[in-house]
Scaffold this active site. Sequence first.
Site, PDB file in Angstrom:
ATOM      1  CE  LYS A 217      -9.000  -4.021   1.007  1.00 11.49           C
ATOM      2  NZ  LYS A 217     -10.371  -2.389   1.051  1.00 11.49           N
ATOM      3  CG  HIS A 320      -7.481   4.368  -6.123  1.00  9.08           C
ATOM      4  ND1 HIS A 320      -7.882   3.307  -5.163  1.00  9.08           N
ATOM      5  CD2 HIS A 320      -9.266   3.321  -6.520  1.00  9.08           C
ATOM      6  CE1 HIS A 320      -8.558   2.366  -4.792  1.00  9.08           C
ATOM      7  NE2 HIS A 320      -9.314   2.553  -5.827  1.00  9.08           N
ATOM      8  CG  ASP A 360     -15.657  -0.342  -4.026  1.00  9.78           C
ATOM      9  OD1 ASP A 360     -15.160   0.107  -3.239  1.00  9.78           O
ATOM     10  OD2 ASP A 360     -14.777  -1.151  -5.117  1.00  9.78           O
TER      11      ASP A 360
END
Length: 567
Positions: A217, A320, A360
Site C-alpha cells: 500500500k 489524518h 475504509d
Amino acid sequence: MATIDKHSYAHMFGPTVGDRVRLADTDLWLEVEKDYTQYGEEVKFGGGKVIRDGMGQSQASCFDTVDLVITNALIVDHWGIIKADVGIKEGRIAIIGKAGNPDIQDNIDIEIGPGTEVIAGEGKILTAGGIDAHIHFICPQQIEEAQMSGVTTMIGGGTGPATGTNATTCTSGPWNIHKMLQATNDFAMNFGFLGKGNTSLPLALEEQIEAGVCGLKLHEDWGTTPASIDNCLAVAERYDVQVAIHTDTLNEAGFVEDTMAAFKGRTIHTYHTEGAGGGHSPDIIRACGEPNVLPSSTNPTRPYTVNTIDEHLDMLMVCHHLDPSIPEDVAFADSRIRKESIAAEDIMHDLGAISMIASDSQAMGRVGEMITRTWQTANKMKQQRGPLAPDTERNDNFRIKRYIAKYTINPAISHGISHEVGSIEVGKLADLVLWKPAFFGIKPAMILKSGFIAAAPMGDANASIPTPQPVYYRPMFGSFGSAAAKTSMTFLSQAAIDQGVPEKIGMTRMVGVCKNTRNIGKKDMIHNNWQPKIEVDAQTYEVRADGELLTCEPATELPLTQRYCLF
C-alpha cells in the site's frame, strides 16, 4: 397432473422463472432467469416433507453425498440470478443444480444422504460473502461487525489503534506482519494484509512480501512520490502481488499526470478514486479512465446525500492527525471534499467506470455498511436515472449484477484471490450469505464460512425455540474453537509460502496464495470496465466523461436506514 397456484408455490418453494422479487425497501427488482429445480421434484426438509429416508434422502455414504445442501435458493451473483440447490462438500461449493435421491428421482446433480445437513434456502437470496478490500485494522472488534453485515474477507493493513494505522492501511515490516498473522489466526474471517509500499529502494518491500503480505500500500501520509510508486510497482511485478495507492492530495511531489506516468502502464488499485478519501486534488478521479487502473470507492461518500459534505470535514481531521487550529490543516481537509466529484462518483458507479466499493474502516468509513451503501447507491441511481440498459421497467437484473460485482468478484480479481472466493462457483470456498428479501443488503439471515455457519441472528438461548426475543446477531459454532481457523483462509504471497512463513509463526488456518495480479486491467472488472476520458475543471470541479457532464442531486432520503435499525 397435479398443479399448484403461483402464490402457493412461491410460498412453499420460493420464486421461480419469471417471478420478481423486491430487494428490501429499495426500488430494485430482480427477476428469476433460470430454475434448476424440477417442478414436482423439489426437495424440502421438515415434518411430512421430502428429505426423508427413502424419499429425497438416499442410503449413500458420505463419499457419494454432500455435507450440506442449501435447498431452493435464489442465487444472486455477477453471472446470473437463478434458482437452484447448492451442494457443499468439505468446505467448498461442489455442485449447483438439482438435489435429491437418484435412486427414485431423475436428473439429480446433488445426492442427499444420511450425512447431509440441510439449510432451507426457499424464499431466501443467496450471495457470495462480501470482500472488503480497504480495511484499516484499527481494532479486532471490526471483524465481528463486518462479519455480521455479510463480509467474509477483509484486505488491508494496520496493527491496531496506532497513529499510522488510523491513517494508513499498512502493516509495516516483518515483525508487525507476523504479529497480525498470529493475531487473526482464530477468527472466522479471511484475511489479506498490505505492507507499507512507500520507499524508493526495493529491499524493505521485498522483506515484507516474503514475511507474509498479499500486497503493498502506497499512502500519501508516508510520501507517495513518483520514485516510491515506480519502485513499489517494480517489486510487485517481480512477486506477483497487488499494489493499492492513496495518492498525493497536496500535489507536492507531482500532479495526477506525474503519478499516472509513474505507473508506466502497470496494474494498480486506486483507493477512494473520487478523492474525498484522499488523492490528487481536484482530479484524481481521472484515473478511472486508465486501462491499468482498478478503481474503487470507499463508503463514506456512498451515495451522495444532503449530509455527505458536512460530515466529512471532522472525519478527515481525526483520521489524518490534523489540527483544526492550523489553517493549513483545515485547507488540506477542505481541498479533499468536493460535492461535484462526489455527485459524479454516483453516476460513474452506475455506468461501470468505478469497479469496486470498500469501507475504509474507522478511517472515514464504516466497516459494517459496505454492502448497505452499495445498494443505497444502486437505488439512488435507479430513482434518478431510471432503468440501466439493457434492463427494462420490469426488472433491474443487470444493475443488480453490476453492483454486487463491486464487493464480491471484482475485489477478488484485483487482489488475486478470485480462484478461492468472490462468487458462487464450483470449487470455491463456500463463503456464503443468506438473506430474507425484505432484509436484503442490511440484515443477513445467516453467514457461512466454508459451508459452516459462523454467524446468524439468534433468539433467547434459554427459550424453547430459536426465535423468541431478544433476537440479535451472535457468533455461531463456526466462530469458535479450531473450526474458525479451519474454515477461514489467510492470503499470502507465493514467496511467503515458499519461505515457510505459516509453519514458522504457528499459523493453523488455511493458507491461500494471491496470484495473477499483474496481468489484469480495467477490462477484467466484471460489469464495471468502462474506460471513459475523464476531465475535471480545475476551477469549478465539474467532472465530464467523454465530454458529458456528470452530476446529480444529493439524496434526501435513503432505503435500508431507520426502519431496519430500531434496536
